[in-house]
Design a protein around this motif. Sequence first.
Motif, PDB file in Angstrom:
ATOM      1  N   ILE A   1      74.008  39.110  38.768  1.00 18.57           N
ATOM      2  CA  ILE A   1      75.206  38.594  37.806  1.00 18.57           C
ATOM      3  C   ILE A   1      76.313  39.042  38.370  1.00 18.57           C
ATOM      4  O   ILE A   1      76.560  40.122  38.758  1.00 18.57           O
ATOM      5  CB  ILE A   1      74.982  39.223  36.536  1.00 18.57           C
ATOM      6  CG1 ILE A   1      73.630  38.999  36.032  1.00 18.57           C
ATOM      7  CG2 ILE A   1      76.024  38.882  35.471  1.00 18.57           C
ATOM      8  CD1 ILE A   1      73.299  39.655  34.619  1.00 18.57           C
TER       9      ILE A   1
ATOM     10  N   LEU B   1      71.237  32.941  29.087  1.00 18.09           N
ATOM     11  CA  LEU B   1      70.495  33.152  30.190  1.00 18.09           C
ATOM     12  C   LEU B   1      68.828  32.880  29.486  1.00 18.09           C
ATOM     13  O   LEU B   1      68.184  31.912  30.152  1.00 18.09           O
ATOM     14  CB  LEU B   1      70.331  34.371  30.917  1.00 18.09           C
ATOM     15  CG  LEU B   1      69.549  34.489  32.061  1.00 18.09           C
ATOM     16  CD1 LEU B   1      69.623  33.850  33.086  1.00 18.09           C
ATOM     17  CD2 LEU B   1      69.630  35.847  32.580  1.00 18.09           C
TER      18      LEU B   1
ATOM     19  N   ALA C   1      79.830  37.635  37.241  1.00 19.31           N
ATOM     20  CA  ALA C   1      80.688  36.746  36.144  1.00 19.31           C
ATOM     21  C   ALA C   1      82.048  37.040  35.662  1.00 19.31           C
ATOM     22  O   ALA C   1      82.256  36.526  34.865  1.00 19.31           O
ATOM     23  CB  ALA C   1      79.821  36.698  34.815  1.00 19.31           C
TER      24      ALA C   1
ATOM     25  N   VAL D   1      76.718  37.946  29.704  1.00 19.21           N
ATOM     26  CA  VAL D   1      75.366  37.456  30.256  1.00 19.21           C
ATOM     27  C   VAL D   1      74.150  38.181  29.805  1.00 19.21           C
ATOM     28  O   VAL D   1      72.941  37.813  29.493  1.00 19.21           O
ATOM     29  CB  VAL D   1      75.364  37.550  31.811  1.00 19.21           C
ATOM     30  CG1 VAL D   1      74.163  37.043  32.552  1.00 19.21           C
ATOM     31  CG2 VAL D   1      76.550  36.437  32.342  1.00 19.21           C
TER      32      VAL D   1
END
Length: 85
Positions: free
Chosen positions: A51, A35, A53, A60
């Motif tokens: 987020i 990121l 994911a 992340v």
Amino acid sequence: MQNNLKSRENLIQYSDKLLEERFKSQSFTCQVRALSDVLGEQNIERILLKIDAYKSEPDVIKGIKNEDWQKIKQIVIGVGDKQGG
């Protein structure tokens, strides 16, 4: 009654076929980037971050450099239980 049963059978067959197409699995190859790399490349100075994911949320978070945390004004993280629910 017979027509009702036949209509129901037709509906079930149609539904099965429709759902089969919708739930086919596909695999994709894609580039994974941190990121912070994206924030730097795009010159992003302020971000509201969400987020979700699919069990990779910790990855992340690990991709955010210390100096980039000040750019994040709000964060929402999607999580599930240990079984993935």
